[in-house]
Design an enzyme around this catalytic site. Structure first.
Site, mmCIF file in Angstrom:
data_model
loop_
_atom_site.group_PDB
_atom_site.id
_atom_site.type_symbol
_atom_site.label_atom_id
_atom_site.label_comp_id
_atom_site.label_asym_id
_atom_site.label_seq_id
_atom_site.Cartn_x
_atom_site.Cartn_y
_atom_site.Cartn_z
ATOM 1 N N ILE A 65 0.828 -1.230 0.000
ATOM 2 C CA ILE A 65 0.000 0.000 0.000
ATOM 3 C C ILE A 65 0.857 1.274 0.000
ATOM 4 O O ILE A 65 0.337 2.363 -0.243
ATOM 5 C CB ILE A 65 -1.008 0.053 1.186
ATOM 6 N N ASP A 138 -9.939 0.173 18.748
ATOM 7 C CA ASP A 138 -10.327 0.903 19.972
ATOM 8 C C ASP A 138 -9.095 1.393 20.738
ATOM 9 O O ASP A 138 -9.209 2.230 21.636
ATOM 10 C CB ASP A 138 -11.203 0.020 20.885
ATOM 11 N N GLU A 139 -7.901 0.868 20.360
ATOM 12 C CA GLU A 139 -6.694 1.252 21.100
ATOM 13 C C GLU A 139 -6.338 2.724 20.922
ATOM 14 O O GLU A 139 -5.556 3.269 21.697
ATOM 15 C CB GLU A 139 -5.503 0.378 20.694
ATOM 16 N N LYS A 201 -0.739 -13.460 18.820
ATOM 17 C CA LYS A 201 -1.742 -12.760 19.632
ATOM 18 C C LYS A 201 -2.232 -13.673 20.750
ATOM 19 O O LYS A 201 -2.174 -14.907 20.626
ATOM 20 C CB LYS A 201 -2.924 -12.317 18.756
ATOM 21 N N ASN A 261 -7.570 -10.914 31.220
ATOM 22 C CA ASN A 261 -6.701 -11.839 30.479
ATOM 23 C C ASN A 261 -6.558 -13.172 31.190
ATOM 24 O O ASN A 261 -6.611 -14.234 30.568
ATOM 25 C CB ASN A 261 -5.308 -11.228 30.279
HETATM 26 P P1 NAD Z 1 -2.951 -9.017 10.521
HETATM 27 O O1 NAD Z 1 -1.643 -8.581 11.059
HETATM 28 O O2 NAD Z 1 -3.416 -10.414 10.754
HETATM 29 O O3 NAD Z 1 -2.995 -8.783 8.927
HETATM 30 C C1 NAD Z 1 -2.473 -7.641 8.327
HETATM 31 C C2 NAD Z 1 -2.402 -7.891 6.826
HETATM 32 O O4 NAD Z 1 -1.916 -6.699 6.200
HETATM 33 C C3 NAD Z 1 -1.452 -9.022 6.430
HETATM 34 O O5 NAD Z 1 -2.043 -9.849 5.461
HETATM 35 C C4 NAD Z 1 -0.242 -8.288 5.848
HETATM 36 O O6 NAD Z 1 0.449 -9.043 4.858
HETATM 37 C C5 NAD Z 1 -0.913 -7.060 5.254
HETATM 38 N N1 NAD Z 1 0.020 -5.928 5.130
HETATM 39 C C6 NAD Z 1 0.881 -5.452 6.064
HETATM 40 N N2 NAD Z 1 1.586 -4.437 5.572
HETATM 41 C C7 NAD Z 1 1.158 -4.225 4.295
HETATM 42 C C8 NAD Z 1 1.493 -3.308 3.269
HETATM 43 N N3 NAD Z 1 2.441 -2.376 3.454
HETATM 44 N N4 NAD Z 1 0.821 -3.376 2.088
HETATM 45 C C9 NAD Z 1 -0.133 -4.323 1.880
HETATM 46 N N5 NAD Z 1 -0.469 -5.235 2.810
HETATM 47 C C10 NAD Z 1 0.163 -5.195 4.003
HETATM 48 O O7 NAD Z 1 -4.001 -7.963 11.069
HETATM 49 P P2 NAD Z 1 -5.505 -8.171 11.576
HETATM 50 O O8 NAD Z 1 -5.493 -8.588 12.999
HETATM 51 O O9 NAD Z 1 -6.226 -8.975 10.576
HETATM 52 O O10 NAD Z 1 -6.013 -6.657 11.535
HETATM 53 C C11 NAD Z 1 -6.483 -6.100 10.313
HETATM 54 C C12 NAD Z 1 -6.825 -4.633 10.544
HETATM 55 O O11 NAD Z 1 -7.831 -4.534 11.553
HETATM 56 C C13 NAD Z 1 -5.654 -3.788 11.015
HETATM 57 O O12 NAD Z 1 -5.745 -2.533 10.377
HETATM 58 C C14 NAD Z 1 -5.877 -3.643 12.520
HETATM 59 O O13 NAD Z 1 -5.353 -2.429 12.992
HETATM 60 C C15 NAD Z 1 -7.391 -3.660 12.587
HETATM 61 N N6 NAD Z 1 -7.957 -4.193 13.842
HETATM 62 C C16 NAD Z 1 -7.572 -5.418 14.320
HETATM 63 C C17 NAD Z 1 -8.156 -5.932 15.466
HETATM 64 C C18 NAD Z 1 -7.766 -7.279 16.022
HETATM 65 O O14 NAD Z 1 -8.188 -7.624 17.136
HETATM 66 N N7 NAD Z 1 -6.996 -8.086 15.317
HETATM 67 C C19 NAD Z 1 -9.137 -5.177 16.152
HETATM 68 C C20 NAD Z 1 -9.488 -3.920 15.650
HETATM 69 C C21 NAD Z 1 -8.912 -3.438 14.474
HETATM 70 O O1 DAU Z 2 -8.169 -3.766 20.813
HETATM 71 C C1 DAU Z 2 -7.957 -4.059 19.454
HETATM 72 C C2 DAU Z 2 -6.536 -4.540 19.250
HETATM 73 O O2 DAU Z 2 -6.482 -5.857 19.781
HETATM 74 C C3 DAU Z 2 -6.100 -4.528 17.785
HETATM 75 O O3 DAU Z 2 -6.086 -3.217 17.333
HETATM 76 C C4 DAU Z 2 -4.709 -5.151 17.629
HETATM 77 O O4 DAU Z 2 -4.364 -5.219 16.271
HETATM 78 C C5 DAU Z 2 -4.749 -6.545 18.220
HETATM 79 O O5 DAU Z 2 -3.454 -7.118 18.163
HETATM 80 C C6 DAU Z 2 -5.237 -6.499 19.668
HETATM 81 O O6 DAU Z 2 -4.268 -5.824 20.516
HETATM 82 P P1 DAU Z 2 -3.912 -6.360 21.982
HETATM 83 O O7 DAU Z 2 -2.596 -5.831 22.355
HETATM 84 O O8 DAU Z 2 -5.046 -6.147 22.911
HETATM 85 O O9 DAU Z 2 -3.842 -7.943 21.656
HETATM 86 P P2 DAU Z 2 -2.832 -9.089 22.135
HETATM 87 O O10 DAU Z 2 -3.437 -10.387 21.688
HETATM 88 O O11 DAU Z 2 -1.432 -8.813 21.766
HETATM 89 O O12 DAU Z 2 -2.955 -9.008 23.718
HETATM 90 C C7 DAU Z 2 -4.201 -9.163 24.372
HETATM 91 C C8 DAU Z 2 -3.954 -8.995 25.854
HETATM 92 O O13 DAU Z 2 -3.178 -10.108 26.340
HETATM 93 C C9 DAU Z 2 -3.138 -7.764 26.202
HETATM 94 O O14 DAU Z 2 -3.618 -7.233 27.430
HETATM 95 C C10 DAU Z 2 -1.708 -8.276 26.379
HETATM 96 C C11 DAU Z 2 -1.929 -9.681 26.906
HETATM 97 N N1 DAU Z 2 -0.914 -10.697 26.521
HETATM 98 C C12 DAU Z 2 -0.571 -10.811 25.207
HETATM 99 C C13 DAU Z 2 0.360 -11.752 24.818
HETATM 100 C C14 DAU Z 2 0.776 -11.876 23.360
HETATM 101 C C15 DAU Z 2 -0.389 -11.542 27.487
HETATM 102 O O15 DAU Z 2 -0.737 -11.456 28.683
HETATM 103 N N2 DAU Z 2 0.533 -12.481 27.087
HETATM 104 C C16 DAU Z 2 0.936 -12.624 25.795
HETATM 105 O O16 DAU Z 2 1.821 -13.479 25.520
#
Ligand code: NAD
Ligand code: DAU
Length: 358
Positions: A65, A138-139, A201, A261
């Protein structure tokens, strides 16, 4: 936006939410063509959509992108009716070790995509039903105390390089709406879980470590709270927002499932042990290990999703307990996928993140 024949660009479609979304859109909207632009970073895996490759309404484009020329050509090759922008660096811990990649992809990449969308939107005569849907988190709102919820009007207060980069991107998306009139919408969603989540995650990491009898690392005292949403419910919300949301607006999306958690980890242990038929003497909870906290670790997230509920009629359909069980069973049944995503890069990451946590 109506439900007829549409061509939609999804960025980051090979990641966790993106791959679930592409599958969901192809199923729910049989007239739509989906173009998936993904750079295939460590988090992007084309195998996540292997079953979609024979679908004529699905096109995968390998690209970044941040690549202005690539975007220009893509928007000329296809006349998109909408963009759903998910591509990002998404892992908070990785942003602590290496923030610059987050600035590049999440901020600069979003701006490049906005610029290419605007150019194409103008070339096409500024269609009012075009949408640029920016999938945010939401972060951006920072951390809550024990009471209260994030609302659409909550002030931004990001803590990590990841959330700061997403906050910056949100501001640029809003600027493109206010300055140039591009019909953008932002969603700020809580923590997702479900199939195809990369096992760095919390939920997939704990499921796999519990299956394999490895240590279950809990940061700090395990009292941090997240509001969990099953990924398919997020996809349903995104489709509603794309089709019926108002340009210039923000919609908060959350699961209404706040959990500490430590409670999530304990629940996963019980589910894994039950699914694998383990006896009481093999309780995975004894693998729980409290490790050094994440720097700048937000204490609590909780979403007020009343706007999207009242305006667009969305609410989550899955409850946390049953959807977590579905997720555990998916990881047990898909060990080949797990093996395929655990590259050397993944093993290096585990070493980097956990070796000094003690
Ligand atoms: P992810 O890390 O699993 O996937 C990200 C994808 O983006 C991958 O396929 C990666 O190859 C692609 N990507 C990274 N850099 C790129 C670039 N420069 N150009 C094109 N593609 C690229 O992420 P996810 O957990 O699926 O999250 C997707 C979106 O949703 C993110 O924008 C994240 O901030 C948002 N989001 C995630 C969560 C969550 O809990 N996972 C919650 C709220 C919002
Ligand atoms: O709130 C939305 C966000 O949720 C998204 O925007 C992010 O892309 C997504 O990664 C997620 O962020 P968090 O930091 O909340 O997710 P994570 O799974 O990394 O961690 C969830 C919680 O668990 C957080 O409080 C940190 C804790 N944690 C995480 C890991 C990896 C642990 O206690 N141990 C661990 O090993």
């Amino acid at each position: 936006m109506d439900k007829g024949n549409k061509t939609i660009l999804v960025t980051g479609g090979c990641g966790f939410i993106g791959s679930n979304l592409v599958r969901y859109l192809l199923r729910l909207r049989p007239g739509w063509t989906i173009v998936n632009l993904d750079a295939l970073t460590y988090a992007g895996n084309p195998a996540n959509l292997a079953d979609m490759e024979i679908n004529r309404r699905y096109n995968f484009i390998h690209g970044d992108i941040c690549d202005h020329r690539r975007l220009e050509k893509l928007f000329k090759d296809y006349s998109f009716d909408g963009v759903i922008h998910l591509a990002a660096e998404s892992h908070v811990d990785r942003s602590i070790f290496g923030p610059m990649k987050f600035v590049r992809t999440n901020v600069e990449g979003t701006c490049q995509l906005l610029a290419a969308s605007l150019e194409s939107w103008r070339r096409n005569g500024e269609p009012q039903d075009f949408r640029f849907l920016h999938v945010s988190t939401d972060e951006v709102f920072g951390s809550l105390g024990p009471e209260g919820f994030f609302r659409e009007t909550t002030a931004y207060d990001p803590s990590s390089p990841y959330s700061a980069s997403k906050a910056a991107a949100d501001h640029f998306v809003r600027a493109w709406y206010r300055t140039y009139g591009l019909p953008t919408i932002i969603t700020n969603c809580s923590n997702n879980y479900g199939p195809y989540q990369f096992p760095e995650k919390l939920i997939p990491l704990i499921i796999l470590n519990a299956i394999e009898g490895k240590e279950l690392p809990v940061y700090g005292d395990g009292g941090n709270i997240r509001d969990w949403l099953y990924v398919e419910d997020h996809c349903a919300a995104l489709l509603k927002v794309l089709e019926a949301g108002q340009p210039g607006r923000t919609y908060n999306i959350g699961g209404g499932a706040e959990r500490r958690n430590l409670d999530v980890v304990r629940q996963i242990c019980k589910l894994v042990d039950r699914c694998l038929g383990r006896g009481r003497d093999q309780d995975s909870q004894c693998l729980i290990s409290f490790v050094a906290d994440r720097p700048g670790h937000d204490r609590r997230y909780a979403i007020d999703a009343s706007l999207i509920r009242s305006e667009l009629g969305w609410q989550p359909e899955n409850n946390f307990e049953s959807a977590l069980e579905k997720t555990v069973k998916w990881y047990i049944a898909n060990s080949d996928w797990v093996t395929s995503v655990r590259s050397g890069e993944y093993r290096n990451w585990i070493k980097t993140n956990y070796s000094d946590r003690g």
